[in-house]
Scaffold this motif. Structure first.
Motif, PDB file in Angstrom:
ATOM      1  N   ASP A  13       0.840  -1.188   0.000  1.00 18.23           N
ATOM      2  CA  ASP A  13       0.000   0.000   0.000  1.00 18.23           C
ATOM      3  C   ASP A  13       0.881   1.246   0.000  1.00 18.23           C
ATOM      4  OD1 ASP A  13      -2.346  -1.389  -0.026  1.00 18.23           O
ATOM      5  OD2 ASP A  13      -2.912  -0.964   2.045  1.00 18.23           O
ATOM      6  N   SER A  14       0.357   2.312  -0.584  1.00 21.32           N
ATOM      7  CA  SER A  14       1.132   3.542  -0.729  1.00 21.32           C
ATOM      8  C   SER A  14       1.411   4.223   0.603  1.00 21.32           C
ATOM      9  CB  SER A  14       0.382   4.507  -1.659  1.00 21.32           C
ATOM     10  OG  SER A  14       0.000   3.843  -2.848  1.00 21.32           O
ATOM     11  N   ASP A  15       0.599   3.919   1.619  1.00 18.77           N
ATOM     12  CA  ASP A  15       0.775   4.536   2.931  1.00 18.77           C
ATOM     13  C   ASP A  15       1.272   3.537   3.969  1.00 18.77           C
ATOM     14  OD1 ASP A  15      -1.493   2.984   3.120  1.00 18.77           O
ATOM     15  OD2 ASP A  15      -2.707   4.499   4.138  1.00 18.77           O
ATOM     16  N   SER A  16       1.861   2.424   3.516  1.00 17.29           N
ATOM     17  CA  SER A  16       2.307   1.388   4.452  1.00 17.29           C
ATOM     18  C   SER A  16       3.688   1.721   5.013  1.00 17.29           C
ATOM     19  CB  SER A  16       2.316   0.019   3.756  1.00 17.29           C
ATOM     20  OG  SER A  16       3.186   0.031   2.653  1.00 17.29           O
ATOM     21  N   ASP A  17       4.190   0.849   5.855  1.00 17.81           N
ATOM     22  CA  ASP A  17       5.489   1.045   6.498  1.00 17.81           C
ATOM     23  C   ASP A  17       6.592   0.582   5.543  1.00 17.81           C
ATOM     24  OD1 ASP A  17       7.715   1.155   8.078  1.00 17.81           O
ATOM     25  OD2 ASP A  17       6.938  -0.123   9.673  1.00 17.81           O
ATOM     26  N   HIS A  56       6.486   6.528   5.195  1.00 18.26           N
ATOM     27  CA  HIS A  56       5.093   6.068   5.167  1.00 18.26           C
ATOM     28  C   HIS A  56       4.306   6.614   3.988  1.00 18.26           C
ATOM     29  CE1 HIS A  56       3.493   3.443   8.283  1.00 18.26           C
ATOM     30  NE2 HIS A  56       4.409   3.901   9.100  1.00 18.26           N
ATOM     31  N   GLY A  57       4.982   7.145   2.995  1.00 14.83           N
ATOM     32  CA  GLY A  57       4.270   7.643   1.821  1.00 14.83           C
ATOM     33  C   GLY A  57       5.098   7.452   0.570  1.00 14.83           C
ATOM     34  N   VAL A  58       4.684   6.556  -0.299  1.00 18.67           N
ATOM     35  CA  VAL A  58       5.344   6.324  -1.586  1.00 18.67           C
ATOM     36  C   VAL A  58       4.274   6.369  -2.670  1.00 18.67           C
ATOM     37  CG1 VAL A  58       6.623   4.676  -3.004  1.00 18.67           C
ATOM     38  CG2 VAL A  58       7.234   4.958  -0.596  1.00 18.67           C
ATOM     39  N   LEU A  59       4.402   7.306  -3.587  1.00 19.25           N
ATOM     40  CA  LEU A  59       3.427   7.454  -4.676  1.00 19.25           C
ATOM     41  C   LEU A  59       4.136   7.897  -5.949  1.00 19.25           C
ATOM     42  CD1 LEU A  59       0.549   9.310  -2.785  1.00 19.25           C
ATOM     43  CD2 LEU A  59       0.211   7.242  -4.148  1.00 19.25           C
ATOM     44  N   GLY A  60       3.592   7.474  -7.087  1.00 15.05           N
ATOM     45  CA  GLY A  60       4.079   7.962  -8.367  1.00 15.05           C
ATOM     46  C   GLY A  60       3.738   9.431  -8.554  1.00 15.05           C
ATOM     47  N   ASP A  61       4.296  10.031  -9.562  1.00 15.98           N
ATOM     48  CA  ASP A  61       4.184  11.466  -9.820  1.00 15.98           C
ATOM     49  C   ASP A  61       2.729  11.932  -9.920  1.00 15.98           C
ATOM     50  OD1 ASP A  61       4.403  14.050 -10.756  1.00 15.98           O
ATOM     51  OD2 ASP A  61       5.969  13.611 -12.193  1.00 15.98           O
ATOM     52  N   SER A  62       2.023  11.491 -10.953  1.00 17.59           N
ATOM     53  CA  SER A  62       0.637  11.924 -11.158  1.00 17.59           C
ATOM     54  C   SER A  62      -0.282  11.427 -10.056  1.00 17.59           C
ATOM     55  CB  SER A  62       0.119  11.428 -12.507  1.00 17.59           C
ATOM     56  OG  SER A  62       0.779  12.091 -13.555  1.00 17.59           O
ATOM     57  N   HIS A  63       0.001  10.243  -9.541  1.00 22.75           N
ATOM     58  CA  HIS A  63      -0.811   9.672  -8.471  1.00 22.75           C
ATOM     59  C   HIS A  63      -0.692  10.525  -7.209  1.00 22.75           C
ATOM     60  CE1 HIS A  63       0.965   6.696 -11.148  1.00 22.75           C
ATOM     61  NE2 HIS A  63      -0.166   6.027 -11.080  1.00 22.75           N
ATOM     62  N   GLY A  64       0.536  10.982  -6.925  1.00 26.55           N
ATOM     63  CA  GLY A  64       0.745  11.857  -5.784  1.00 26.55           C
ATOM     64  C   GLY A  64      -0.035  13.143  -5.928  1.00 26.55           C
ATOM     65  N   SER A  65      -0.058  13.674  -7.144  1.00 24.99           N
ATOM     66  CA  SER A  65      -0.817  14.894  -7.408  1.00 24.99           C
ATOM     67  C   SER A  65      -2.307  14.669  -7.201  1.00 24.99           C
ATOM     68  CB  SER A  65      -0.541  15.367  -8.839  1.00 24.99           C
ATOM     69  OG  SER A  65      -1.344  16.463  -9.174  1.00 24.99           O
ATOM     70  N   LEU A  66      -2.830  13.537  -7.688  1.00 28.54           N
ATOM     71  CA  LEU A  66      -4.251  13.213  -7.526  1.00 28.54           C
ATOM     72  C   LEU A  66      -4.618  13.129  -6.047  1.00 28.54           C
ATOM     73  CD1 LEU A  66      -6.805  12.324  -9.310  1.00 28.54           C
ATOM     74  CD2 LEU A  66      -6.190   9.994  -8.631  1.00 28.54           C
ATOM     75  N   PHE A  67      -3.762  12.467  -5.272  1.00 27.59           N
ATOM     76  CA  PHE A  67      -4.034  12.322  -3.841  1.00 27.59           C
ATOM     77  C   PHE A  67      -3.898  13.661  -3.123  1.00 27.59           C
ATOM     78  CE2 PHE A  67      -3.125  11.137   0.562  1.00 27.59           C
ATOM     79  CZ  PHE A  67      -4.155  10.248   0.797  1.00 27.59           C
ATOM     80  N   GLY A  68      -2.843  14.398  -3.442  1.00 25.71           N
ATOM     81  CA  GLY A  68      -2.628  15.691  -2.806  1.00 25.71           C
ATOM     82  C   GLY A  68      -3.757  16.667  -3.067  1.00 25.71           C
ATOM     83  N   GLN A  69      -4.369  16.559  -4.240  1.00 29.17           N
ATOM     84  CA  GLN A  69      -5.500  17.417  -4.588  1.00 29.17           C
ATOM     85  C   GLN A  69      -6.786  16.994  -3.881  1.00 29.17           C
ATOM     86  OE1 GLN A  69      -5.811  20.190  -6.226  1.00 29.17           O
ATOM     87  NE2 GLN A  69      -4.569  20.297  -8.062  1.00 29.17           N
ATOM     88  N   GLY A  70      -6.718  15.878  -3.159  1.00 33.52           N
ATOM     89  CA  GLY A  70      -7.899  15.421  -2.433  1.00 33.52           C
ATOM     90  C   GLY A  70      -8.940  14.752  -3.304  1.00 33.52           C
ATOM     91  N   ALA A  74      -1.314   8.390   7.551  1.00 34.83           N
ATOM     92  CA  ALA A  74      -1.028   7.041   8.047  1.00 34.83           C
ATOM     93  C   ALA A  74      -0.532   7.073   9.487  1.00 34.83           C
ATOM     94  CB  ALA A  74       0.004   6.357   7.147  1.00 34.83           C
ATOM     95  N   LEU A  75       0.211   8.104   9.835  1.00 34.68           N
ATOM     96  CA  LEU A  75       0.787   8.210  11.174  1.00 34.68           C
ATOM     97  C   LEU A  75      -0.110   8.968  12.153  1.00 34.68           C
ATOM     98  CD1 LEU A  75       4.447   8.947  10.061  1.00 34.68           C
ATOM     99  CD2 LEU A  75       3.635   6.875  11.194  1.00 34.68           C
ATOM    100  N   GLY A  76      -1.282   9.432  11.668  1.00 29.29           N
ATOM    101  CA  GLY A  76      -2.211  10.126  12.544  1.00 29.29           C
ATOM    102  C   GLY A  76      -1.795  11.533  12.904  1.00 29.29           C
ATOM    103  N   ILE A  77      -0.888  12.107  12.126  1.00 34.82           N
ATOM    104  CA  ILE A  77      -0.449  13.482  12.387  1.00 34.82           C
ATOM    105  C   ILE A  77      -1.573  14.463  12.064  1.00 34.82           C
ATOM    106  CG2 ILE A  77       1.183  15.279  11.643  1.00 34.82           C
ATOM    107  CD1 ILE A  77       3.218  13.014  11.181  1.00 34.82           C
TER     108      ILE A  77
END
Length: 353
Positions: free
Chosen positions: A79-83, A100-114, A310-313
């Motif tokens: 999972d992209s937010d796993s350990d 705790h965060g590994v994502l591809g370029d466009s995928h990271g953008s999609l997630f960051g945009q909510g 993932a870390l509850g921050i």
């Protein structure tokens, strides 16, 4: 990978003994950052190798076999937010921190945009452009010229996307500056587009290296269509700006047809989003709200958010705390239809199939 196995002395033998690791840059970084303790990747990056079965969610034995690759030597897919282990950056940090965060370029953008729910769509405006629509946990296979891929894996579930990539968006502005010498800086394009004649039907089809989604014609050539006596520097620059929005609208329409949903809002990022003329025209021609955030680097923001969540921050209200400029459609329906049909006709003149 196949080339290395065939041409680098000892590589094939090491692969046969399971003493070699194959993967993408993220898996190499995880390996190096953790001092060789972990060799992992996430679903988004794995899906980019063309060696990963996005439906079975594992390395595809048949495709790997075609290249002489043993799937056992590929990175573990998580999972992209796993350990992904811990790192002190080789002693730079006073203590280790978790990855705790590994994502591809466009995928990271999609997630960051909510864009976490099905139907939510983002477009990254760069040299080229990547447009992605979250389609949820069930893959949607396209019949309109875009592709199906993985968005990410989070909390034990994967999300799929429809995606379209464009070769020439921001690169068109570079062409206007470096090759045609019509502008000295990209900043000039906004004012020039504003003052250009608006009621003509001038189109630039930027097929400098063929056309990508949804046309997929590698032999198409670039063209300026619809010139008349009023066509001058400003009009050509305006056509260059507008062709970015037309191409993205092509992708949005294709995705909408495949997913069966109307894109009510487009979340955008990247340098060209500073151009107010482009953003308003994008909203007008796609007939959708365009949301421009006050940050640009969502490819980095996305995995940072994933790690923090993932870390509850923080919680998902992090996506709501973003300042955005909203553009709403202002063009009349009849004019929008006429202009877009003109674009489709212009594209048709350069297609070879």
């Amino acid at each position: 990978i196949a080339w290395i196995l065939e041409n680098v002395d000892g590589a094939k033998e090491k692969a046969d003994r399971g003493e070699i690791c194959h993967g993408t840059i993220d898996s190499w970084l995880v390996f190096k950052l953790t001092g060789g303790k972990f060799y992992k990747t996430d679903y988004s990056n794995a899906s980019r190798t063309q060696l990963f079965n996005i439906f079975d969610l594992k390395w595809d034995k048949e495709i790997c076999g075609l290249f002489g690759i043993d799937p056992k030597n590929m990175a573990e897919v998580c999972d992209s937010d796993s350990d992904f282990g811990e790192t002190d950056f080789e002693g730079v940090l006073p203590h280790t921190v978790p990855i705790h965060g590994v994502l591809g370029d466009s995928h990271g953008s999609l997630f960051g945009q909510g864009c976490l729910e099905p139907g939510m769509t983002k477009a990254t405006y760069g040299t080229g452009s990547s447009i992605m629509m979250n389609v949820g946990e069930t893959p949607v296979l396209s019949t309109h010229g875009v592709v199906t891929s993985l968005a990410w894996g989070m909390e034990g579930k994967v999300n799929y996307v429809l995606e379209g990539n464009l070769n020439y968006t921001g690169a068109v502005i570079t062409w206007l500056k470096e090759d045609l010498k019509l502008i000295q800086s990209p900043v000039e394009t906004e004012a020039l587009a504003e003052k250009a004649v608006q009621d003509d039907f001038l189109y630039l089809v930027p097929a400098f290296s063929g056309l990508g989604a949804p046309y997929w014609d590698s032999r198409a050539t670039a063209s300026i269509v619809g010139m008349n006596r009023t066509t001058k520097r400003a009009e050509i620059v305006r056509a260059g700006v507008e062709c970015i929005a037309y191409q993205i609208t092509d992708i949005i329409k294709a995705m909408s047809q495949d997913a069966g949903v109307k894109v009510g809002e487009l979340r955008v990022d990247g340098g060209p989003t500073k151009n107010k003329y482009l953003m308003q025209f994008q909203s007008n021609i796609a007939d959708t709200i365009v949301q421009v955030p006050d940050s640009e680097e969502f490819s980095g923001i996305g995995p940072a958010y994933a790690a923090g969540l993932a870390l509850g921050i923080w919680d998902e209200t992090i996506f709501e705390n973003m300042n955005r400029v909203k553009y709403e459609p202002q063009m009349k329906k009849a004019l929008r239809k006429e202009k877009y049909e003109g674009w489709k006709a212009a594209v048709k003149t350069v297609l070879t199939k």
